[in-house]
Write an enzyme that holds these catalytic residues in place. Structure first.
Site, PDB file in Angstrom:
ATOM      1  N   ARG A   2       0.903  -1.164   0.000  1.00 37.26           N
ATOM      2  CA  ARG A   2       0.000   0.000   0.000  1.00 37.26           C
ATOM      3  C   ARG A   2       0.927   1.195   0.000  1.00 37.26           C
ATOM      4  O   ARG A   2       1.666   1.427   0.963  1.00 37.26           O
ATOM      5  CB  ARG A   2      -0.903  -0.009   1.232  1.00 37.26           C
ATOM      6  CG  ARG A   2      -1.738   1.263   1.437  1.00 37.26           C
ATOM      7  CD  ARG A   2      -2.730   1.502   0.308  1.00 37.26           C
ATOM      8  NE  ARG A   2      -3.598   2.642   0.568  1.00 37.26           N
ATOM      9  CZ  ARG A   2      -3.388   3.891   0.126  1.00 37.26           C
ATOM     10  NH1 ARG A   2      -2.315   4.159  -0.592  1.00 37.26           N
ATOM     11  NH2 ARG A   2      -4.250   4.853   0.402  1.00 37.26           N
ATOM     12  N   GLU A  43      -5.694   6.888  11.233  1.00 37.66           N
ATOM     13  CA  GLU A  43      -5.964   5.518  10.788  1.00 37.66           C
ATOM     14  C   GLU A  43      -5.672   4.545  11.928  1.00 37.66           C
ATOM     15  O   GLU A  43      -4.546   4.477  12.421  1.00 37.66           O
ATOM     16  CB  GLU A  43      -5.079   5.192   9.574  1.00 37.66           C
ATOM     17  CG  GLU A  43      -5.018   3.716   9.187  1.00 37.66           C
ATOM     18  CD  GLU A  43      -4.125   3.494   7.967  1.00 37.66           C
ATOM     19  OE1 GLU A  43      -4.100   4.374   7.072  1.00 37.66           O
ATOM     20  OE2 GLU A  43      -3.435   2.459   7.918  1.00 37.66           O
ATOM     21  N   HIS A  86      -3.071  10.950   5.089  1.00 38.55           N
ATOM     22  CA  HIS A  86      -4.417  11.507   4.945  1.00 38.55           C
ATOM     23  C   HIS A  86      -4.711  12.390   6.149  1.00 38.55           C
ATOM     24  O   HIS A  86      -3.978  12.370   7.146  1.00 38.55           O
ATOM     25  CB  HIS A  86      -5.469  10.400   4.794  1.00 38.55           C
ATOM     26  CG  HIS A  86      -5.081   9.103   5.429  1.00 38.55           C
ATOM     27  ND1 HIS A  86      -5.086   8.912   6.785  1.00 38.55           N
ATOM     28  CD2 HIS A  86      -4.614   7.940   4.881  1.00 38.55           C
ATOM     29  CE1 HIS A  86      -4.680   7.681   7.053  1.00 38.55           C
ATOM     30  NE2 HIS A  86      -4.370   7.060   5.924  1.00 38.55           N
TER      31      HIS A  86
HETATM   32 MN    MN Z   1      -3.452   5.117   5.355  1.00 40.68          MN
END
Ligand code: MN
Ligand code: MN
Length: 422
Positions: free
Chosen positions: A130, A139, A135
């Protein structure tokens, strides 16, 4: 055994119609066994609380979905009013498939009540990456199966590189850049939860996407190297891609920590290393928040309910609750005030959502353990249970409301059960 043989509800409507055509008479139809097939159908769908039998469903229907949702097909008589749905299944989400794995998400756009949190399922093959990204929201993650290497860097350039395994958690606070890579032998599947209902896994800040949208002359100036250094930056985001496995963990940790050292509080957490917050015949719960995991700004409870076990009636005064059902089957009623209440059924892969201070319970309705997680967009876990409320209120006053008799009230445990039976 075919699905059809295994599924009386699917058979019943067709059988009823055929018998009707053959018999050509409502009287014959009744005599020929409509009541028997209708009864079988109702038995199959009835919720445990539904004690009247006025319903039949003679028209075609989505039998597998109905069978998964008995409390929607025949709601308990205690349900009432327009409580909006608080369940969505990852099975209904679009799955983005890439060479290195796949991902899908449930956000406020899928489940409108889930305004403060969203979730992502992700699978990475061994070596599947990934892409390095960040962001706005934080998370929080639960490794469901397999193993992965995670990396992150904090505001002071300190590094976190570690390997996470089934049952482990990690946290990447908002704005902290990170990556995940599946390890051998079969990569990983994990769940991500974000403290932002409008989160979008397909619109994160990606390393390749950013560099592709920065003038090469600026990149060259930024690092004091020729523009040609960046000639091979991919023209399109990598997102999830397959590569060879990482180097040995100790080697990558040492390299990444040069000059700055590791982050002061680990971004990873191993629930298997802690004593359960509560264990009793009804099941087990581990509450994990900043009081035991300093890096996290998201609180969680990992719950296992034995068959027949109940996560007791309670609510959370400080935040909304986002749920993910890991295995087993259960049901939850949410009371939304104003005489509104709804019961919905849950199974592996389902998301549930409860707004702040709305009371609820979760009951294991299956024959195997029900495993689910409760996640809160706040550093610290808080709840109030019905039992502890009543146990710590004058018994005369409570009896004046409920007419249970005061002897029952004096016997309620003075300590919160969390899970029953105790
Ligand atoms: Mn992430
Ligand atoms: Mn709860």
């Amino acid at each position: 055994m075919s699905l059809r043989e295994n599924d009386p509800p699917a058979e019943a409507p067709a059988l009823t119609r055929r018998k009707f055509l053959e018999a050509g008479s409502a009287t014959l139809l009744a005599a020929a066994g409509l009541s028997a097939t209708a009864t079988a159908q109702q038995q199959a769908y009835r919720s445990p609380d539904h004690h009247t039998v006025p319903e039949s469903q003679p028209a075609p229907l989505n039998a597998p979905l109905d069978a998964e949702n008995p409390n929607s097909v025949f709601a308990p008589p205690t349900d009432a009013g327009g409580q909006p749905p608080f369940k969505y299944s990852f099975s209904l989400s679009h799955k983005r498939q890439e060479a290195g794995g796949w991902t899908r998400q449930v956000t406020v756009r899928d489940l409108p009540i889930s305004r403060k949190m969203a979730g992502v399922q992700m699978r990475l093959i061994a070596g599947g990456v990934r892409e390095l990204h960040w962001h706005v929201g934080a998370e929080w993650a639960l490794m469901l199966t397999g193993s992965a290497r995670i990396t992150a860097v904090d505001q002071q350039g300190r590094s976190h590189v570690s390997d996470v395994h089934a049952g482990d958690l990690w946290i990447f606070p908002g704005g902290i850049p990170h990556s995940i890579q599946g390890l051998g032998p079969d990569g990983a599947e994990f769940l991500l939860v974000f403290d932002d209902g409008n989160f979008n896994e397909f619109e994160t800040f990606l390393l390749t996407d950013w560099l592709h949208h920065t003038p090469p002359s600026v990149l060259a100036k930024n690092f004091g190297v020729p523009e040609s250094t960046f000639a091979n930056v991919p023209p399109k985001e990598l997102f999830i891609f397959a590569r060879e496995l990482p180097r040995p963990l100790a080697e990558e940790q040492k390299q990444s920590e040069q000059g700055t050292g590791p982050v002061p509080h680990s971004f990873a957490f191993q629930p298997s290393q802690m004593k359960p917050t509560k264990t009793n015949p009804g099941g087990e719960v581990r509450i994990i928040d900043r009081s035991i995991w300093p890096a996290t700004n998201i609180a969680a409870a990992l719950v296992t309910l034995k068959p027949g076990g109940l996560r007791e009636l309670h609510w959370h005064p400080n935040e909304d609750e986002w749920q993910y059902y890991v295995s087993g089957t259960g049901r939850m009623t949410v009371f939304a005030a104003g005489a509104r209440a709804r019961t919905m059924d849950f199974t592996a892969g389902d998301v549930g959502y409860i707004e702040k201070s709305a009371p609820h319970y979760i009951e294991n309705t299956g024959t195997t353990d029900l495993v689910f997680i409760e996640v809160f967009p706040t550093p610290f876990y808080e709840d109030i249970s019905l039992a502890e409320w009543l146990a710590h209120t004058p018994t005369r006053l409570v009896d004046q409301h409920l007419a249970t008799g005061e002897s029952f009230l004096t016997q309620i445990s003075k300590k919160e059960a969390i899970i029953v039976p105790e």
